[in-house]
Design an enzyme around this catalytic site. Structure first.
Site, PDB file in Angstrom:
ATOM      1  N   LYS A 116     -48.173 129.350  76.210  1.00 12.11           N
ATOM      2  CA  LYS A 116     -48.366 128.847  74.843  1.00 12.11           C
ATOM      3  C   LYS A 116     -47.061 128.352  74.240  1.00 12.11           C
ATOM      4  O   LYS A 116     -47.032 127.342  73.529  1.00 12.11           O
ATOM      5  CB  LYS A 116     -48.970 129.932  73.954  1.00 12.11           C
ATOM      6  CG  LYS A 116     -50.326 130.427  74.429  1.00 12.11           C
ATOM      7  CD  LYS A 116     -51.338 129.317  74.635  1.00 12.11           C
ATOM      8  CE  LYS A 116     -52.242 129.630  75.804  1.00 12.11           C
ATOM      9  NZ  LYS A 116     -53.009 128.508  76.337  1.00 12.11           N
ATOM     10  N   GLU A 200     -46.288 132.626  64.352  1.00 15.30           N
ATOM     11  CA  GLU A 200     -46.785 131.425  63.665  1.00 15.30           C
ATOM     12  C   GLU A 200     -47.172 131.780  62.244  1.00 15.30           C
ATOM     13  O   GLU A 200     -47.635 132.891  61.984  1.00 15.30           O
ATOM     14  CB  GLU A 200     -48.048 130.883  64.376  1.00 15.30           C
ATOM     15  CG  GLU A 200     -47.784 130.085  65.615  1.00 15.30           C
ATOM     16  CD  GLU A 200     -49.061 129.540  66.234  1.00 15.30           C
ATOM     17  OE1 GLU A 200     -50.113 129.505  65.558  1.00 15.30           O
ATOM     18  OE2 GLU A 200     -49.001 129.171  67.406  1.00 15.30           O
ATOM     19  N   HIS A 235     -63.886 135.526  69.143  1.00 17.93           N
ATOM     20  CA  HIS A 235     -63.363 134.490  70.030  1.00 17.93           C
ATOM     21  C   HIS A 235     -64.376 133.996  71.050  1.00 17.93           C
ATOM     22  O   HIS A 235     -64.013 133.276  71.986  1.00 17.93           O
ATOM     23  CB  HIS A 235     -62.056 134.930  70.697  1.00 17.93           C
ATOM     24  CG  HIS A 235     -61.022 135.380  69.695  1.00 17.93           C
ATOM     25  ND1 HIS A 235     -60.503 134.521  68.768  1.00 17.93           N
ATOM     26  CD2 HIS A 235     -60.481 136.579  69.445  1.00 17.93           C
ATOM     27  CE1 HIS A 235     -59.651 135.185  67.989  1.00 17.93           C
ATOM     28  NE2 HIS A 235     -59.625 136.438  68.375  1.00 17.93           N
ATOM     29  N   ARG A 292     -59.746 122.536  81.650  1.00 17.10           N
ATOM     30  CA  ARG A 292     -60.982 122.638  82.433  1.00 17.10           C
ATOM     31  C   ARG A 292     -62.083 121.873  81.717  1.00 17.10           C
ATOM     32  O   ARG A 292     -61.928 121.472  80.566  1.00 17.10           O
ATOM     33  CB  ARG A 292     -61.405 124.106  82.518  1.00 17.10           C
ATOM     34  CG  ARG A 292     -61.630 124.700  81.127  1.00 17.10           C
ATOM     35  CD  ARG A 292     -62.255 126.075  81.117  1.00 17.10           C
ATOM     36  NE  ARG A 292     -62.638 126.448  79.762  1.00 17.10           N
ATOM     37  CZ  ARG A 292     -61.838 126.963  78.848  1.00 17.10           C
ATOM     38  NH1 ARG A 292     -60.567 127.171  79.128  1.00 17.10           N
ATOM     39  NH2 ARG A 292     -62.286 127.248  77.636  1.00 17.10           N
TER      40      ARG A 292
HETATM   41  C1  MV4 Z   1     -54.454 130.980  64.567  1.00 18.60           C
HETATM   42  C2  MV4 Z   1     -55.257 131.259  63.450  1.00 18.60           C
HETATM   43  C3  MV4 Z   1     -54.707 131.101  62.190  1.00 18.60           C
HETATM   44  N1  MV4 Z   1     -53.412 130.721  62.056  1.00 18.60           N
HETATM   45  N2  MV4 Z   1     -53.174 130.593  64.377  1.00 18.60           N
HETATM   46  C4  MV4 Z   1     -57.493 132.472  67.906  1.00 18.60           C
HETATM   47  C5  MV4 Z   1     -57.419 132.341  69.378  1.00 18.60           C
HETATM   48  C6  MV4 Z   1     -56.334 131.389  69.697  1.00 18.60           C
HETATM   49  N3  MV4 Z   1     -56.874 130.269  70.382  1.00 18.60           N
HETATM   50  C7  MV4 Z   1     -55.722 131.029  68.394  1.00 18.60           C
HETATM   51  N4  MV4 Z   1     -56.491 131.647  67.358  1.00 18.60           N
HETATM   52  C8  MV4 Z   1     -56.142 131.519  66.055  1.00 18.60           C
HETATM   53  N5  MV4 Z   1     -54.893 131.091  65.811  1.00 18.60           N
HETATM   54  C9  MV4 Z   1     -52.694 130.489  63.159  1.00 18.60           C
HETATM   55  N6  MV4 Z   1     -51.406 130.145  63.010  1.00 18.60           N
HETATM   56  C10 MV4 Z   1     -56.572 131.662  63.671  1.00 18.60           C
HETATM   57  C11 MV4 Z   1     -57.007 131.793  64.986  1.00 18.60           C
HETATM   58  C12 MV4 Z   1     -58.378 132.212  65.121  1.00 18.60           C
HETATM   59  C13 MV4 Z   1     -59.336 131.376  65.689  1.00 18.60           C
HETATM   60  C14 MV4 Z   1     -59.029 130.126  66.170  1.00 18.60           C
HETATM   61  C15 MV4 Z   1     -59.984 129.305  66.736  1.00 18.60           C
HETATM   62  C16 MV4 Z   1     -61.299 129.750  66.793  1.00 18.60           C
HETATM   63  C17 MV4 Z   1     -61.624 130.983  66.308  1.00 18.60           C
HETATM   64  C18 MV4 Z   1     -60.664 131.813  65.758  1.00 18.60           C
HETATM   65  C19 MV4 Z   1     -61.021 133.071  65.273  1.00 18.60           C
HETATM   66  C20 MV4 Z   1     -60.078 133.887  64.739  1.00 18.60           C
HETATM   67  C21 MV4 Z   1     -58.749 133.462  64.670  1.00 18.60           C
END
Ligand code: MV4
Length: 503
Positions: A116, A200, A235, A292
């Site tokens: 990441k 972040e 998720h 993917r």
């Molecule tokens: C975040 C966020 C809020 N702010 N980053 C969740 C898994 C990973 N792919 C990144 N994720 C998140 N990153 C910042 N800076 C909120 C999430 C997140 C989320 C993102 C996409 C789809 C569903 C989610 C559910 C909870 C938190």
């Protein structure tokens, strides 16, 4: 073009790839575990090879055994599907080293995008907006507090090697930092074998919007536009759609151009996805890239008219993409529901059993990408997703109505399923207008699970219950105590109605 492809996967995605092969005149080789000897993907493929015991680690993750099978049966390429070996750079490299084609990006691109922090650096270098934060691992909690002070609380700690939410910790104030950093490191170490964590700024209430990209080996890289994937729980996505109500034509172009820039910077070929957070002000931030084919690819196929799996195979064989970016315009609206063997009434506990009855939806605009049939054993070895139900209609309203109709046509018996839960979402007023974000489902879950069934269902259930009670009174020795006497839950009534009345 290839003459024979091995599919290193199972279930609905293996069947999806077999279908693409058949349409392209390519022979297909399935692999299967002992648990899947009678699975539909084994029967539908032209040939099939047993690769080991039921646990994935002893079969579907045995890269060497799968490559050996491909060589022995004369397959020229391997399609990894999603999950399992699809994003393991060592597997992509081993496939190439064995003289075969990996249907996906290069091993180097998979490795570069898998970290990441490396992906963030790559994105920043390509002028792709990322969430404000660091690109280096934190040294200690003093370092973490200094960085958090700079960006302002709340912040998120994330695993550098991670993805998918593991090792992620929300920190609302400086006094929470020490404990949060410890937990995030421990989770990251357990999940990825690497305790590197970075910071972040936390984005409040965003949507998850992702861009499908597709590139050939001759320098063409296209955006196939967005998917809205905000409806998810822990998720795990539950519902996806294309397009997104939050994306205007201008935003679509901006996000698409951004995703294409990120992919080109990574030296990407084949199909991939750039994940973004889209905040309430319409600002978007690159999160991560998935190397993917994704579960939700059908909604993109339906609105673009482009068969993603066929094109994955064709570009892997060296063909040129014949499309121009301007040709790619979304038509209508597509929605996908992931039908899982989970019990929504019971905290989504995985349910096991044998599929005893199955009635599939059909009719205008309905697509079923399934991996089960009557007699299929649903165990705990693999993912609980049984199938995807996808609809396409001219407008979002019509697509929601169509999905509701298709879900009403669906009957799955033998295991609990998410079908009723998906029906409740289609009936929800907020979902109906697209007022969703990544926290929406978890906010709404209780009220979704505790709605009164429609009057029509209750009337049918009451009638059927009365008929059963009457039958039981006439033949008391045959009485089934469970159905006639249960009066505590509308669920039991509706189940009786579906079992006895509708069938
Ligand atoms: C975040 C966020 C809020 N702010 N980053 C969740 C898994 C990973 N792919 C990144 N994720 C998140 N990153 C910042 N800076 C909120 C999430 C997140 C989320 C993102 C996409 C789809 C569903 C989610 C559910 C909870 C938190």
């Amino acid at each position: 073009m290839f003459k024979k492809i091995l599919i290193a996967n199972r279930g609905e995605i293996a069947l999806r790839v077999i279908r693409a092969c058949r349409e392209l005149g390519i022979a297909s080789v399935a692999v299967y575990s002992d648990a899947d000897a009678r699975a539909p993907h084994v029967r539908e493929a032209d040939e099939a090879v047993n690769v080991g015991a039921p646990p994935s680690a002893e079969s579907y993750l045995k890269g060497d055994r799968i490559i050996e099978a491909a060589q022995r049966l004369g397959a020229e390429a391997i399609h990894p599907g999603y999950g399992f070996l699809s994003e393991r750079d060592w597997f992509a490299r081993a496939v190439i080293d064995a003289g075969l084609v990996f249907i996906g990006p290069s091993a180097d691109a998979i490795a570069a995008i898998g970290s990441k922090t490396a992906a963030r650096q790559l994105a920043i270098g390509a002028n792709v907006p990322v969430v404000p934060g660091t690109t280096e691992a934190l040294r200690d909690s003093a370092d973490a507090r200094a960085v958090a002070d700079k960006y302002g609380y709340p912040v998120l700690l994330k695993a550098a090697a991670g993805g998918g939410g593991k090792g992620m910790r929300l920190v609302r104030a400086a006094n929470e930092m020490d404990a949060a950093l410890d937990t995030a490191r421990r989770e990251a170490k357990n999940a990825f074998g690497d305790d590197a964590v970075y910071v972040e700024k936390y984005i409040e209430g965003p949507r998850h919007v992702e861009i499908q990209i597709l590139g050939d080996q001759h320098g063409t890289m296209l955006s196939l536009n967005e998917r809205e994937c905000s409806v998810q729980r822990r998720h795990q996505k539950m519902i996806e759609e294309a397009p997104s109500v939050a994306v205007t034509p201008g935003l679509r172009r901006a996000m698409g151009d951004t995703a294409v820039r990120a992919a080109k910077a990574a030296g990407y070929v084949n199909a991939g996805t750039c994940e973004f957070l889209l905040d309430r002000d319409g600002k978007f931030y690159f999160l991560e890239m998935n190397t993917r084919l994704q579960v939700e690819h059908p909604v993109t196929e339906l609105v673009t008219g482009i068969d993603l799996v066929q094109w994955q195979i064709r570009v892997a064989a060296g063909e040129r993409l014949p499309f121009k970016q301007d040709d790619i315009v979304p038509h209508g609206w597509a929605i996908e529901c992931r039908i899982t063997s989970e019990d929504p009434a019971n905290a989504f506990l995985p349910s096991t059993g044998t599929i005893s009855y199955l009635h599939l939806p059909s009719g205008p605009g309905v697509r079923w990408d399934g991996g089960i049939e009557v007699g299929s054993e649903v165990g705990l070895f693999y993912d609980p997703m049984l199938a995807k139900l996808i609809v396409h209609a001219p407008t979002r309203d019509a697509a929601v109505d169509r999905m509701h109709r298709a879900l009403l046509e669906l009957t799955v018996e033998g295991v609990e399923s998410s079908r009723d839960f998906h029906l409740r979402v289609m009936e929800d007023a907020e979902f109906r207008v697209g007022a969703i974000d990544i926290q929406w489902l978890e906010r709404r879950l209780d009220s979704l699970l505790h709605v009164e069934p429609p009057a029509e269902t209750k009337r049918t259930a009451a009638l059927v219950a009365a008929l059963i009670a009457d039958r039981d009174r006439q033949a008391p020795k045959r009485a089934s105590s469970a159905s006639a006497t249960s009066n505590d839950s509308t669920n039991a009534w509706t189940r009786v109605a579906r079992l006895e009345g509708i069938r």
